[in-house]
Motif scaffolding. Structure first.
Motif, PDB file in Angstrom:
ATOM      1  N   LEU A 139     -15.476   6.152  -2.678  1.00 23.11           N
ATOM      2  CA  LEU A 139     -15.038   7.561  -2.709  1.00 23.11           C
ATOM      3  C   LEU A 139     -14.512   8.052  -1.359  1.00 23.11           C
ATOM      4  CD1 LEU A 139     -17.392   9.524  -5.108  1.00 23.11           C
ATOM      5  CD2 LEU A 139     -14.933   9.260  -5.276  1.00 23.11           C
ATOM      6  N   GLN A 140     -14.247   7.107  -0.426  1.00 22.41           N
ATOM      7  CA  GLN A 140     -13.627   7.565   0.825  1.00 22.41           C
ATOM      8  C   GLN A 140     -12.195   8.025   0.535  1.00 22.41           C
ATOM      9  OE1 GLN A 140     -15.041   4.413   3.915  1.00 22.41           O
ATOM     10  NE2 GLN A 140     -15.277   6.463   4.779  1.00 22.41           N
ATOM     11  N   ASN A 141     -11.576   7.419  -0.499  1.00 21.76           N
ATOM     12  CA  ASN A 141     -10.264   7.890  -0.975  1.00 21.76           C
ATOM     13  C   ASN A 141     -10.504   8.827  -2.144  1.00 21.76           C
ATOM     14  OD1 ASN A 141      -9.363   4.445  -0.816  1.00 21.76           O
ATOM     15  ND2 ASN A 141      -8.965   5.947   0.764  1.00 21.76           N
ATOM     16  N   PRO A 142     -10.209  10.135  -2.012  1.00 25.91           N
ATOM     17  CA  PRO A 142     -10.490  11.056  -3.123  1.00 25.91           C
ATOM     18  C   PRO A 142      -9.585  10.788  -4.320  1.00 25.91           C
ATOM     19  CG  PRO A 142      -9.848  12.230  -1.102  1.00 25.91           C
ATOM     20  CD  PRO A 142      -9.647  10.788  -0.841  1.00 25.91           C
ATOM     21  N   PRO A 143     -10.161  10.590  -5.511  1.00 28.23           N
ATOM     22  CA  PRO A 143      -9.342  10.331  -6.707  1.00 28.23           C
ATOM     23  C   PRO A 143      -8.390  11.497  -7.003  1.00 28.23           C
ATOM     24  CG  PRO A 143     -11.685  10.026  -7.175  1.00 28.23           C
ATOM     25  CD  PRO A 143     -11.610  10.563  -5.797  1.00 28.23           C
ATOM     26  N   GLU A 144      -8.762  12.703  -6.548  1.00 35.37           N
ATOM     27  CA  GLU A 144      -7.927  13.888  -6.825  1.00 35.37           C
ATOM     28  C   GLU A 144      -6.541  13.778  -6.175  1.00 35.37           C
ATOM     29  OE1 GLU A 144     -11.052  13.956  -5.636  1.00 35.37           O
ATOM     30  OE2 GLU A 144     -12.114  14.620  -7.433  1.00 35.37           O
ATOM     31  N   ASP A 145      -6.362  12.845  -5.250  1.00 30.79           N
ATOM     32  CA  ASP A 145      -5.045  12.671  -4.601  1.00 30.79           C
ATOM     33  C   ASP A 145      -4.108  11.788  -5.428  1.00 30.79           C
ATOM     34  OD1 ASP A 145      -5.433  14.278  -2.408  1.00 30.79           O
ATOM     35  OD2 ASP A 145      -6.226  12.674  -1.139  1.00 30.79           O
ATOM     36  N   ILE A 146      -4.621  11.118  -6.451  1.00 31.87           N
ATOM     37  CA  ILE A 146      -3.782  10.184  -7.222  1.00 31.87           C
ATOM     38  C   ILE A 146      -2.534  10.868  -7.797  1.00 31.87           C
ATOM     39  CG2 ILE A 146      -3.729   8.691  -9.293  1.00 31.87           C
ATOM     40  CD1 ILE A 146      -6.588   7.865  -8.623  1.00 31.87           C
ATOM     41  N   PRO A 147      -2.638  12.080  -8.396  1.00 29.04           N
ATOM     42  CA  PRO A 147      -1.422  12.692  -8.954  1.00 29.04           C
ATOM     43  C   PRO A 147      -0.324  12.911  -7.909  1.00 29.04           C
ATOM     44  CG  PRO A 147      -3.387  13.817  -9.783  1.00 29.04           C
ATOM     45  CD  PRO A 147      -3.857  12.860  -8.737  1.00 29.04           C
ATOM     46  N   LYS A 148      -0.710  13.147  -6.652  1.00 30.81           N
ATOM     47  CA  LYS A 148       0.296  13.326  -5.587  1.00 30.81           C
ATOM     48  C   LYS A 148       1.097  12.045  -5.383  1.00 30.81           C
ATOM     49  CE  LYS A 148      -2.358  14.861  -2.060  1.00 30.81           C
ATOM     50  NZ  LYS A 148      -2.723  15.353  -0.741  1.00 30.81           N
ATOM     51  N   LEU A 149       0.399  10.905  -5.440  1.00 29.22           N
ATOM     52  CA  LEU A 149       1.074   9.617  -5.265  1.00 29.22           C
ATOM     53  C   LEU A 149       2.008   9.364  -6.444  1.00 29.22           C
ATOM     54  CD1 LEU A 149      -1.788   7.201  -4.067  1.00 29.22           C
ATOM     55  CD2 LEU A 149      -0.401   8.705  -2.719  1.00 29.22           C
ATOM     56  N   ILE A 150       1.519   9.668  -7.642  1.00 27.58           N
ATOM     57  CA  ILE A 150       2.326   9.409  -8.848  1.00 27.58           C
ATOM     58  C   ILE A 150       3.576  10.299  -8.855  1.00 27.58           C
ATOM     59  CG2 ILE A 150       2.296   9.496 -11.394  1.00 27.58           C
ATOM     60  CD1 ILE A 150       0.751   7.171 -10.137  1.00 27.58           C
ATOM     61  N   ALA A 151       3.443  11.509  -8.323  1.00 29.70           N
ATOM     62  CA  ALA A 151       4.609  12.402  -8.276  1.00 29.70           C
ATOM     63  C   ALA A 151       5.720  11.763  -7.451  1.00 29.70           C
ATOM     64  CB  ALA A 151       4.205  13.753  -7.690  1.00 29.70           C
ATOM     65  N   LEU A 152       5.348  11.080  -6.366  1.00 24.65           N
ATOM     66  CA  LEU A 152       6.359  10.437  -5.521  1.00 24.65           C
ATOM     67  C   LEU A 152       6.930   9.187  -6.190  1.00 24.65           C
ATOM     68  CD1 LEU A 152       4.831  10.923  -1.973  1.00 24.65           C
ATOM     69  CD2 LEU A 152       7.006  11.804  -2.803  1.00 24.65           C
ATOM     70  N   ILE A 153       6.091   8.489  -6.963  1.00 24.10           N
ATOM     71  CA  ILE A 153       6.594   7.341  -7.733  1.00 24.10           C
ATOM     72  C   ILE A 153       7.610   7.865  -8.754  1.00 24.10           C
ATOM     73  CG2 ILE A 153       5.938   5.684  -9.556  1.00 24.10           C
ATOM     74  CD1 ILE A 153       5.096   4.533  -6.933  1.00 24.10           C
ATOM     75  N   ASP A 154       7.265   8.972  -9.416  1.00 25.61           N
ATOM     76  CA  ASP A 154       8.178   9.577 -10.407  1.00 25.61           C
ATOM     77  C   ASP A 154       9.490  10.010  -9.745  1.00 25.61           C
ATOM     78  OD1 ASP A 154       6.492   9.205 -12.519  1.00 25.61           O
ATOM     79  OD2 ASP A 154       5.586  11.209 -12.421  1.00 25.61           O
ATOM     80  N   ALA A 155       9.391  10.365  -8.467  1.00 24.10           N
ATOM     81  CA  ALA A 155      10.600  10.809  -7.754  1.00 24.10           C
ATOM     82  C   ALA A 155      11.481   9.625  -7.352  1.00 24.10           C
ATOM     83  CB  ALA A 155      10.195  11.610  -6.518  1.00 24.10           C
ATOM     84  N   GLY A 156      11.036   8.399  -7.636  1.00 29.09           N
ATOM     85  CA  GLY A 156      11.909   7.244  -7.420  1.00 29.09           C
ATOM     86  C   GLY A 156      11.453   6.291  -6.323  1.00 29.09           C
ATOM     87  N   HIS A 157      10.323   6.560  -5.684  1.00 26.48           N
ATOM     88  CA  HIS A 157       9.856   5.637  -4.643  1.00 26.48           C
ATOM     89  C   HIS A 157       9.153   4.438  -5.281  1.00 26.48           C
ATOM     90  CE1 HIS A 157      10.897   8.367  -1.424  1.00 26.48           C
ATOM     91  NE2 HIS A 157      10.414   9.348  -2.172  1.00 26.48           N
ATOM     92  N   ASP A 158       9.298   3.263  -4.650  1.00 31.73           N
ATOM     93  CA  ASP A 158       8.662   2.083  -5.251  1.00 31.73           C
ATOM     94  C   ASP A 158       7.286   1.791  -4.655  1.00 31.73           C
ATOM     95  OD1 ASP A 158       9.829   1.385  -2.880  1.00 31.73           O
ATOM     96  OD2 ASP A 158      10.973  -0.308  -3.655  1.00 31.73           O
ATOM     97  N   VAL A 159       7.034   2.283  -3.441  1.00 36.75           N
ATOM     98  CA  VAL A 159       5.702   2.169  -2.843  1.00 36.75           C
ATOM     99  C   VAL A 159       5.371   3.511  -2.200  1.00 36.75           C
ATOM    100  CG1 VAL A 159       4.360   1.110  -0.971  1.00 36.75           C
ATOM    101  CG2 VAL A 159       5.840  -0.316  -2.370  1.00 36.75           C
TER     102      VAL A 159
END
Ligand code: UDP
Ligand code: MG
Length: 317
Positions: free
Chosen positions: A98-118
């Motif tokens: 839990l050092q990485n908060p799961p609540e941040d996952i949607p932020k990462l996915i938003a950038l993937i949706d925006a076209g980033h590959d990593v």
């Protein structure tokens, strides 16, 4: 239904934190409204982690899969096993503590949706001991200057990767894969985003100083020959200086006569040269050891059992 998202979590002696992790992770993933799977890779834990993972699999049979290694193979090999098993279009890697908060996952996915590959997370306000933060800072500076990998925080495992990048990571066949750097190296259109960092939910860090040094050697020897080249240049400069010193001593012997004093100065110079040689041998040893590891071609991990209910490619699991 084939998942869109595969969350990959390496687990090593994390019995105390797994329940809390899932109590926060599952609502976040469910709320995103996209099919997902969570692949937990038990990296040879000696505590009750496997039992807890099995009970989580029983509770969420369609979403939680648990792969168990025979022995402790390391965090990155565990993630590689998760990559090889994933069925989604996008992978998320994160720690189990839990050092990485799961609540941040949607932020990462938003950038993937925006076209980033990593999409890489970088940690601010790290909740780690001061010595860990210092080692991390130093390691990031060294990596930035000694390799072609440019990123803000190669130690942050909260990251998202498109399946194409995961496939490329798998095919590298690297015996000591350093996943964050490797994904940055392979990415065509990477992005970075600030993520939270919390104190360990329970238990203690699995990285002692020795493991941290090994881990950083994996990174530097995996992506750079600069240490070897620096050593060669240093050796050349030292050889030139010692050559001049010998010449000077010889001239002095001829012109002034034999010298008895200064013996200890010579010893000091000798010791310095010997220690430089030993450091260099150690450095070369690091690279040779790495080549040896590659040549042996041992598997990155040895799996014992797999708890999963999801049918793979039409066959029953
Ligand atoms: N981990 C692992 N195998 C290991 C060491 C660590 O699977 O040999 C996992 C661990 O369970 C956790 C993640 O890797 O999910 C990060 O480990 P840890 O929190 O101990 O490292 P730190 O945060 O102190 O760098
Ligand atoms: Mg941790």
């Amino acid at each position: 239904m084939r998942p869109f998202l595969s969350v990959i979590i390496p687990v090593y002696n994390e019995e105390a934190g797994l329940e809390i992790l899932f109590s926060r992770l599952m609502p976040v993933l469910t709320e995103m409204g996209r099919p997902f799977e969570v692949i937990c890779v038990n990296d040879g834990s000696r505590d009750n982690s496997q039992k807890i993972l099995e009970s989580l699999h029983d509770r969420y049979p369609d979403q939680v899969r648990a792969l168990c290694f025979m022995r402790n193979c390391g965090q990155h090999p565990a993630i590689m096993a998760g990559f090889e098993a994933m069925r989604g279009d996008v992978a998320i890697t994160m720690d189990a503590d839990l050092q990485n908060p799961p609540e941040d996952i949607p932020k990462l996915i938003a950038l993937i949706d925006a076209g980033h590959d990593v999409v890489g997370g970088y940690r601010c306000n790290r909740n780690d001991p001061a010595y860990r933060r210092a080692i991390s800072k130093l390691s990031n500076i060294v990596r930035e200057h000694m390799t072609d990998i440019h990123m803000r925080d190669h130690g942050c495992m909260l990251r998202a990767y498109r399946k194409e990048i995961v496939d490329q990571i798998i095919t590298t066949g690297d015996a000591s894969p350093f996943i964050t750097a490797l994904s940055q190296y392979l990415a065509m259109n990477p992005a970075e985003i600030q993520v939270g960092h919390e104190e360990r939910a329970a238990g203690v860090s699995n990285y002692n100083l020795y493991k941290l040094i090994r881990y950083n050697f994996d990174l530097i020897t995996g992506f750079s020959l600069v240490p070897l080249q620096l050593f060669t240049i240093f050796g050349m400069v030292l050889s030139a200086c010692s050559g001049m010193l010998v010449l000077y001593m010889a001239m002095r012997r001829i012109l002034v006569g034999p010298e008895v004093d200064g013996l200890f100065t010579l010893f000091a110079i000798l010791f310095l040269l010997i220690s430089v040689c030993m450091t260099g041998l150690g450095l070369i040893g690091e690279y040779v050891g790495r080549i040896y590891k590659e040549v042996r071609r041992r598997p990155r991990y040895i799996a014992k059992e797999y708890k999963q209910k999801i049918a793979m490619d039409g066959e029953a699991a």
